[in-house]
Design a protein around this motif. Sequence first.
Motif, mmCIF file in Angstrom:
data_model
loop_
_atom_site.group_PDB
_atom_site.id
_atom_site.type_symbol
_atom_site.label_atom_id
_atom_site.label_comp_id
_atom_site.label_asym_id
_atom_site.label_seq_id
_atom_site.Cartn_x
_atom_site.Cartn_y
_atom_site.Cartn_z
ATOM 1 N N VAL A 1 0.833 -1.211 0.000
ATOM 2 C CA VAL A 1 0.000 0.000 0.000
ATOM 3 C C VAL A 1 0.867 1.261 0.000
ATOM 4 O O VAL A 1 0.576 2.216 -0.746
ATOM 5 C CB VAL A 1 -0.986 -0.007 1.185
ATOM 6 N N LEU A 2 1.925 1.298 0.779
ATOM 7 C CA LEU A 2 2.800 2.476 0.779
ATOM 8 C C LEU A 2 3.463 2.675 -0.577
ATOM 9 O O LEU A 2 3.550 3.805 -1.077
ATOM 10 C CB LEU A 2 3.852 2.357 1.877
ATOM 11 N N ALA A 3 3.934 1.589 -1.179
ATOM 12 C CA ALA A 3 4.532 1.693 -2.515
ATOM 13 C C ALA A 3 3.492 2.164 -3.530
ATOM 14 O O ALA A 3 3.786 3.000 -4.397
ATOM 15 C CB ALA A 3 5.122 0.352 -2.932
ATOM 16 N N GLY A 4 2.280 1.646 -3.419
ATOM 17 C CA GLY A 4 1.214 2.058 -4.329
ATOM 18 C C GLY A 4 0.875 3.528 -4.187
ATOM 19 O O GLY A 4 0.723 4.240 -5.185
ATOM 20 N N PHE A 5 0.768 4.012 -2.955
ATOM 21 C CA PHE A 5 0.492 5.436 -2.737
ATOM 22 C C PHE A 5 1.635 6.305 -3.271
ATOM 23 O O PHE A 5 1.405 7.366 -3.846
ATOM 24 C CB PHE A 5 0.269 5.743 -1.256
ATOM 25 N N TYR A 6 2.850 5.858 -3.094
ATOM 26 C CA TYR A 6 4.003 6.610 -3.584
ATOM 27 C C TYR A 6 3.973 6.710 -5.109
ATOM 28 O O TYR A 6 4.229 7.779 -5.678
ATOM 29 C CB TYR A 6 5.301 5.944 -3.112
ATOM 30 N N ILE A 7 3.641 5.616 -5.768
ATOM 31 C CA ILE A 7 3.560 5.615 -7.233
ATOM 32 C C ILE A 7 2.406 6.485 -7.704
ATOM 33 O O ILE A 7 2.545 7.279 -8.645
ATOM 34 C CB ILE A 7 3.430 4.174 -7.762
ATOM 35 N N ILE A 8 1.259 6.355 -7.060
ATOM 36 C CA ILE A 8 0.096 7.148 -7.455
ATOM 37 C C ILE A 8 0.356 8.633 -7.242
ATOM 38 O O ILE A 8 -0.005 9.465 -8.077
ATOM 39 C CB ILE A 8 -1.158 6.708 -6.665
ATOM 40 N N MET A 9 0.991 8.972 -6.140
ATOM 41 C CA MET A 9 1.197 10.371 -5.788
ATOM 42 C C MET A 9 2.048 11.095 -6.823
ATOM 43 O O MET A 9 1.684 12.190 -7.260
ATOM 44 C CB MET A 9 1.851 10.462 -4.412
ATOM 45 N N SER A 10 3.155 10.546 -7.214
ATOM 46 C CA SER A 10 4.071 11.159 -8.199
ATOM 47 C C SER A 10 4.346 12.628 -7.893
ATOM 48 O O SER A 10 4.400 13.473 -8.794
ATOM 49 C CB SER A 10 3.510 11.026 -9.609
ATOM 50 N N GLY A 11 4.487 12.967 -6.635
ATOM 51 C CA GLY A 11 4.833 14.325 -6.241
ATOM 52 C C GLY A 11 3.663 15.300 -6.176
ATOM 53 O O GLY A 11 3.871 16.481 -5.940
ATOM 54 N N SER A 12 2.452 14.833 -6.362
ATOM 55 C CA SER A 12 1.292 15.717 -6.341
ATOM 56 C C SER A 12 0.418 15.394 -5.126
ATOM 57 O O SER A 12 -0.104 14.291 -5.012
ATOM 58 C CB SER A 12 0.476 15.529 -7.625
ATOM 59 N N TRP A 13 0.268 16.366 -4.243
ATOM 60 C CA TRP A 13 -0.532 16.111 -3.044
ATOM 61 C C TRP A 13 -2.004 15.931 -3.402
ATOM 62 O O TRP A 13 -2.728 15.232 -2.683
ATOM 63 C CB TRP A 13 -0.342 17.227 -2.011
ATOM 64 N N GLU A 14 -2.453 16.522 -4.493
ATOM 65 C CA GLU A 14 -3.855 16.368 -4.896
ATOM 66 C C GLU A 14 -4.172 14.914 -5.246
ATOM 67 O O GLU A 14 -5.217 14.387 -4.891
ATOM 68 C CB GLU A 14 -4.175 17.271 -6.096
ATOM 69 N N ARG A 15 -3.231 14.272 -5.959
ATOM 70 C CA ARG A 15 -3.421 12.859 -6.307
ATOM 71 C C ARG A 15 -3.379 11.980 -5.061
ATOM 72 O O ARG A 15 -4.090 10.989 -4.966
ATOM 73 C CB ARG A 15 -2.367 12.411 -7.310
ATOM 74 N N MET A 16 -2.550 12.361 -4.104
ATOM 75 C CA MET A 16 -2.484 11.598 -2.853
ATOM 76 C C MET A 16 -3.803 11.697 -2.096
ATOM 77 O O MET A 16 -4.291 10.705 -1.562
ATOM 78 C CB MET A 16 -1.326 12.132 -1.995
ATOM 79 N N VAL A 17 -4.380 12.871 -2.049
ATOM 80 C CA VAL A 17 -5.661 13.062 -1.364
ATOM 81 C C VAL A 17 -6.759 12.267 -2.067
ATOM 82 O O VAL A 17 -7.592 11.630 -1.416
ATOM 83 C CB VAL A 17 -6.017 14.563 -1.269
ATOM 84 N N ALA A 18 -6.758 12.275 -3.399
ATOM 85 C CA ALA A 18 -7.755 11.503 -4.149
ATOM 86 C C ALA A 18 -7.594 10.008 -3.890
ATOM 87 O O ALA A 18 -8.577 9.290 -3.692
ATOM 88 C CB ALA A 18 -7.637 11.805 -5.642
ATOM 89 N N ALA A 19 -6.354 9.533 -3.868
ATOM 90 C CA ALA A 19 -6.108 8.110 -3.597
ATOM 91 C C ALA A 19 -6.525 7.750 -2.177
ATOM 92 O O ALA A 19 -7.113 6.691 -1.941
ATOM 93 C CB ALA A 19 -4.628 7.787 -3.824
ATOM 94 N N LEU A 20 -6.237 8.617 -1.243
ATOM 95 C CA LEU A 20 -6.626 8.374 0.146
ATOM 96 C C LEU A 20 -8.143 8.350 0.293
ATOM 97 O O LEU A 20 -8.691 7.547 1.061
ATOM 98 C CB LEU A 20 -6.005 9.430 1.056
#
Length: 92
Positions: A53-72
């Motif tokens: 899950v941490l690796a997946g979030f890191y890949i999804i995020m790609s440096g964008s906090w907006e993508r991290m919030v959407a994934a979360l």
Amino acid sequence: MNPVLLLLISFLGGALLGAFYFNSLWKTVRKVTDEGKQGIFMITGYFIRTGVVLAGFYIIMSGSWERMVAALAGFILVREVMKRVFGAEKAV
């Protein structure tokens, strides 16, 4: 690429990660009662689930906090859905 599409893909990626995490957790808890070495099984399952899950979030995020919030948000939505689905079994 369209930013809204990226956020939607991130949301769906987070939902898939949530489905993996909580389904694996559910299977681990169910299997622990059958196994003899519960401690090792629980710790190993925890580290595998968390690492994926941490690796997946890191890949999804790609440096964008907006993508991290959407994934979360997708991850939490799956948690709530699975809590309602599997929570109904305890009443039986």
